[in-house]
Design a protein around this motif. Structure first.
Motif, PDB file in Angstrom:
ATOM      1  N   LYS A  15      90.182 148.963  -0.482  1.00 30.65           N
ATOM      2  CA  LYS A  15      89.306 150.119  -0.228  1.00 30.65           C
ATOM      3  C   LYS A  15      89.533 150.726   1.155  1.00 30.65           C
ATOM      4  O   LYS A  15      89.662 151.933   1.291  1.00 30.65           O
ATOM      5  N   THR A  33      81.486 150.658   5.595  1.00 33.47           N
ATOM      6  CA  THR A  33      80.137 150.064   5.618  1.00 33.47           C
ATOM      7  C   THR A  33      80.186 148.536   5.648  1.00 33.47           C
ATOM      8  O   THR A  33      79.280 147.898   6.154  1.00 33.47           O
ATOM      9  N   ARG A  38      79.280 143.152   8.346  1.00 30.00           N
ATOM     10  CA  ARG A  38      79.959 142.078   9.082  1.00 30.00           C
ATOM     11  C   ARG A  38      79.405 141.945  10.507  1.00 30.00           C
ATOM     12  O   ARG A  38      79.225 140.833  11.011  1.00 30.00           O
ATOM     13  N   ARG A  89      86.545 140.384  11.746  1.00 30.33           N
ATOM     14  CA  ARG A  89      87.561 140.285  10.688  1.00 30.33           C
ATOM     15  C   ARG A  89      87.973 138.856  10.387  1.00 30.33           C
ATOM     16  O   ARG A  89      89.155 138.554  10.287  1.00 30.33           O
ATOM     17  N   GLY A  94      83.039 137.295   7.000  1.00 29.09           N
ATOM     18  CA  GLY A  94      83.007 137.955   5.684  1.00 29.09           C
ATOM     19  C   GLY A  94      82.115 137.205   4.704  1.00 29.09           C
ATOM     20  O   GLY A  94      81.340 137.812   3.955  1.00 29.09           O
ATOM     21  N   ALA A  97      78.552 137.665   5.699  1.00 28.05           N
ATOM     22  CA  ALA A  97      78.121 139.040   5.378  1.00 28.05           C
ATOM     23  C   ALA A  97      77.763 139.153   3.907  1.00 28.05           C
ATOM     24  O   ALA A  97      76.807 139.840   3.527  1.00 28.05           O
ATOM     25  N   SER A  98      78.532 138.467   3.065  1.00 30.27           N
ATOM     26  CA  SER A  98      78.262 138.519   1.629  1.00 30.27           C
ATOM     27  C   SER A  98      76.887 137.911   1.324  1.00 30.27           C
ATOM     28  O   SER A  98      76.178 138.379   0.432  1.00 30.27           O
ATOM     29  N   ARG A 107      69.667 145.508   4.281  1.00 31.90           N
ATOM     30  CA  ARG A 107      70.168 146.662   3.517  1.00 31.90           C
ATOM     31  C   ARG A 107      69.412 147.941   3.882  1.00 31.90           C
ATOM     32  O   ARG A 107      70.014 148.984   4.064  1.00 31.90           O
ATOM     33  N   GLY A 127      82.443 150.729   0.313  1.00 32.60           N
ATOM     34  CA  GLY A 127      81.493 149.625   0.315  1.00 32.60           C
ATOM     35  C   GLY A 127      81.310 149.055  -1.071  1.00 32.60           C
ATOM     36  O   GLY A 127      82.268 148.944  -1.855  1.00 32.60           O
ATOM     37  N   ASP A 129      77.939 149.672  -2.750  1.00 30.22           N
ATOM     38  CA  ASP A 129      76.815 150.388  -3.386  1.00 30.22           C
ATOM     39  C   ASP A 129      76.785 151.846  -2.963  1.00 30.22           C
ATOM     40  O   ASP A 129      75.722 152.468  -2.959  1.00 30.22           O
ATOM     41  N   ILE A 130      77.920 152.393  -2.563  1.00 32.34           N
ATOM     42  CA  ILE A 130      77.913 153.759  -2.022  1.00 32.34           C
ATOM     43  C   ILE A 130      77.620 154.760  -3.161  1.00 32.34           C
ATOM     44  O   ILE A 130      76.728 155.592  -3.038  1.00 32.34           O
ATOM     45  N   ARG A 155      95.073 139.657   0.826  1.00 35.27           N
ATOM     46  CA  ARG A 155      94.302 139.122   1.961  1.00 35.27           C
ATOM     47  C   ARG A 155      95.122 138.047   2.685  1.00 35.27           C
ATOM     48  O   ARG A 155      95.140 137.991   3.911  1.00 35.27           O
ATOM     49  N   ASP A 182      78.208 139.251  -4.817  1.00 37.48           N
ATOM     50  CA  ASP A 182      78.027 140.701  -4.636  1.00 37.48           C
ATOM     51  C   ASP A 182      77.567 141.382  -5.941  1.00 37.48           C
ATOM     52  O   ASP A 182      76.829 142.355  -5.917  1.00 37.48           O
ATOM     53  N   ARG A 185      73.616 139.871  -7.062  1.00 36.72           N
ATOM     54  CA  ARG A 185      72.436 139.888  -6.183  1.00 36.72           C
ATOM     55  C   ARG A 185      71.416 140.892  -6.736  1.00 36.72           C
ATOM     56  O   ARG A 185      71.768 141.822  -7.475  1.00 36.72           O
TER      57      ARG A 185
HETATM   58  O1   DC Z   1      84.112 145.018   2.440  1.00 36.39           O
HETATM   59  P1   DC Z   1      83.876 143.793   3.307  1.00 36.39           P
HETATM   60  O2   DC Z   1      84.622 142.562   2.873  1.00 36.39           O
HETATM   61  O3   DC Z   1      84.113 144.104   4.757  1.00 36.39           O
HETATM   62  O4   DC Z   1      82.308 143.475   3.142  1.00 36.39           O
HETATM   63  C1   DC Z   1      81.722 142.293   3.619  1.00 36.39           C
HETATM   64  C2   DC Z   1      80.461 141.988   2.804  1.00 36.39           C
HETATM   65  O5   DC Z   1      79.465 142.969   3.071  1.00 36.39           O
HETATM   66  C3   DC Z   1      80.632 141.995   1.289  1.00 36.39           C
HETATM   67  O6   DC Z   1      80.886 140.721   0.760  1.00 36.39           O
HETATM   68  C4   DC Z   1      79.327 142.514   0.757  1.00 36.39           C
HETATM   69  C5   DC Z   1      78.729 143.262   1.895  1.00 36.39           C
HETATM   70  N1   DC Z   1      78.684 144.712   1.680  1.00 36.39           N
HETATM   71  C6   DC Z   1      77.617 145.213   0.958  1.00 36.39           C
HETATM   72  O7   DC Z   1      76.789 144.450   0.492  1.00 36.39           O
HETATM   73  N2   DC Z   1      77.478 146.550   0.791  1.00 36.39           N
HETATM   74  C7   DC Z   1      78.386 147.391   1.304  1.00 36.39           C
HETATM   75  N3   DC Z   1      78.197 148.718   1.134  1.00 36.39           N
HETATM   76  C8   DC Z   1      79.504 146.899   2.014  1.00 36.39           C
HETATM   77  C9   DC Z   1      79.645 145.544   2.170  1.00 36.39           C
END
Ligand code: DC
Length: 218
Positions: A15, A33, A38, A89, A94, A97-98, A107, A127, A129-130, A155, A182, A185
């Motif tokens: 992405k 996003t 992160r 990074r 990561g 963040a998840s 959120r 992202g 949920d955009i 990766r 992801d 949830r």
């Molecule tokens: O895209 P990424 O790997 O940098 O995102 C890290 C985490 O952030 C991902 O596992 C879920 C969360 N995330 C999210 O919930 N909503 C977003 N719009 C972007 C990322």
């Protein structure tokens, strides 16, 4: 409201690479996003907040001020004024963040910031949920995906190129776990918006995916 392009998809689908190139071609701002989630996760890790403690995450996120700046077209993420763009990074950040991105207060805070950015400018925003939640009226919506093995391989190469020690099978396992978290949830799970165009990049070059998205903007 500017022209908004929303790109959603699972971890490692490409992405950010694609979104950056589309933004450059169109002269739009790229908003990553995931970097915001992160930066929030890094704050929680630094403050030793338990990922399973919802109340502690909710309280902690109030003290984390996250802002984006742009230097020579590159997005810089600031956490309480500190540039953390490089520090976020890692796989540890990561994975945190998840987990922490499932928290409602995290959120609410970050979605508000994202919507403000898109209200004032033409953006390519990527992202989870955009298209479904942050920018439901986006002009173009793409759901970008690839097989878990392909994403793990990409990766792996990125991390190796940065000199980080890693193992392909572990990365694939982490990716599958992260997809599951992801997608299942409660709040804003990762899913394809009804009006999003599905692009599977497993067998496509970066250039082909960029072209396909630019064609959707005509
Ligand atoms: O895209 P990424 O790997 O940098 O995102 C890290 C985490 O952030 C991902 O596992 C879920 C969360 N995330 C999210 O919930 N909503 C977003 N719009 C972007 C990322």
């Amino acid at each position: 409201m500017g022209f908004n392009i929303a790109i959603d998809g699972p971890a490692g689908a490409g992405k950010s690479t694609i979104a950056k190139k589309v933004a450059k071609e169109k002269g739009y701002i790229y908003v990553d996003t995931g970097a915001m989630y992160r930066a929030m996760a890094l704050y929680l890790i630094r403050n030793k907040i338990d990922p399973n403690d919802e109340n502690a995450i909710s309280a902690g996120c109030r003290s984390a001020d996250i802002t984006l700046q742009y230097e020579r077209g590159e997005q810089i993420v600031l956490l309480n004024g500190e540039n953390v763009s490089g520090l976020i990074r890692t796989e540890e950040v990561g994975n945190m963040a998840s987990v922490s991105s499932a928290n409602k207060d995290v959120r609410t805070k970050l979605v508000e910031l994202q919507q403000k950015l898109a209200a004032d400018a033409d953006v390519v925003m990527d992202g989870r949920d955009i298209g479904t939640c942050v920018l439901p009226d986006a002009d173009v919506k793409v759901y970008l995906t690839a097989s878990a093995r392909e994403r793990a391989g990409r990766r792996y190469k990125q991390l190796k190129a940065k000199g980080q020690d890693c193992d392909l099978d572990t990365i694939e396992k982490d990716i599958i776990e992260r997809d599951h978290r992801d997608m299942t949830r409660e709040i804003s799970p990762l899913k394809q918006a009804e009006d999003a165009v599905l692009i599977d990049s497993s067998d496509l070059t970066i250039g082909q995916v960029v072209r396909a998205i630019l064609d959707l903007c005509k």
